[in-house]
Design an enzyme around this catalytic site. Sequence first.
Site, PDB file in Angstrom:
ATOM      1  N   SER A  36       0.964  -1.160   0.060  1.00 36.12           N
ATOM      2  CA  SER A  36      -0.030  -0.010   0.142  1.00 36.12           C
ATOM      3  C   SER A  36       1.023   1.048  -0.106  1.00 36.12           C
ATOM      4  CB  SER A  36      -0.910   0.056   1.138  1.00 36.12           C
ATOM      5  OG  SER A  36      -1.480   1.191   1.577  1.00 36.12           O
ATOM      6  N   TYR A  39      -1.968  -1.207  10.482  1.00 34.31           N
ATOM      7  CA  TYR A  39      -2.060  -1.356   8.851  1.00 34.31           C
ATOM      8  C   TYR A  39      -0.601  -0.958   8.238  1.00 34.31           C
ATOM      9  CZ  TYR A  39      -3.569  -1.110   4.002  1.00 34.31           C
ATOM     10  OH  TYR A  39      -3.612  -1.183   2.867  1.00 34.31           O
TER      11      TYR A  39
END
Length: 277
Positions: free
Chosen positions: A179, A192
């Site tokens: 990401s 995350y």
Amino acid sequence: PSQGGRRGVGEAGGSDPAGWSGRSAVPNSALREALRDRVALVTGGASGIGLAVAHALADAGACVVVTGKNQSRIEAVARELASAPRGEHLGLAVDVRSEADTRRMAEQTLERFGRIDILVACAGILRGDGGTLKPLAQLATPEWDQVIDTNLRGLFLCNRAVLPAMIRQRRGDIINLSSVSGRQGRAHDAPYCASKFGVIGLSESLAAEVQQFGVRVQTVLPDAVNTAFWQQNGPVPMPPHSLPPERVADLILFMLALPPDTQILAPAIVPFPASNP
């Protein structure tokens, strides 16, 4: 789960002035030639980016093994893939956090197809069960563990499970989904971000280890993607510009079809806020 829903998901919300939502811009004939009959494992294939990748690979003529935690949903996806023009497909219920499940995933793929050519590791979560945006000081240990176990341990287990076959074959492609949050941390997203930074580090280390065996390891860094994954953000709205999952799938197929002497190093794929003419 992977990150959201499939065709048509990109049509709900976000900006799509060019009308590309829910449509794959690839594969063209060269991509089809490169991917035809290759055996591809896609984790997190029940929804979102993983589902878009599974369909794009099937459309290109690959044999797709699609995995997810929900048995009935994965069986339904495998039936959807059967409508592709060629290729044999398989759905497996797999919890990527389980060493036994990931080992079985590789074994069943080899039993069915005799080899593993591709792994696209898409399985991931944004927050633990019931988790919300919160500062690290308020984060419960189980929330941290669930994100790290799914996004980083799970990716490690899946990579490790396919490597013996790829090394024996002296050929293989692994694409791990990270990401843009794996390059720049964001407030209230510590688990995350940590997991996605870890995905990049693991992938770069593994790439250096296995290149001598003809195994190519690449990483993709999506920005905002218009899938149900975003619902884990609770009241935080979807950005006005976001990518349909098919755009990420397009990039992944392009990277898989590269000549064996070429790789792309950790590309970020971000929305381009084009204006209506």
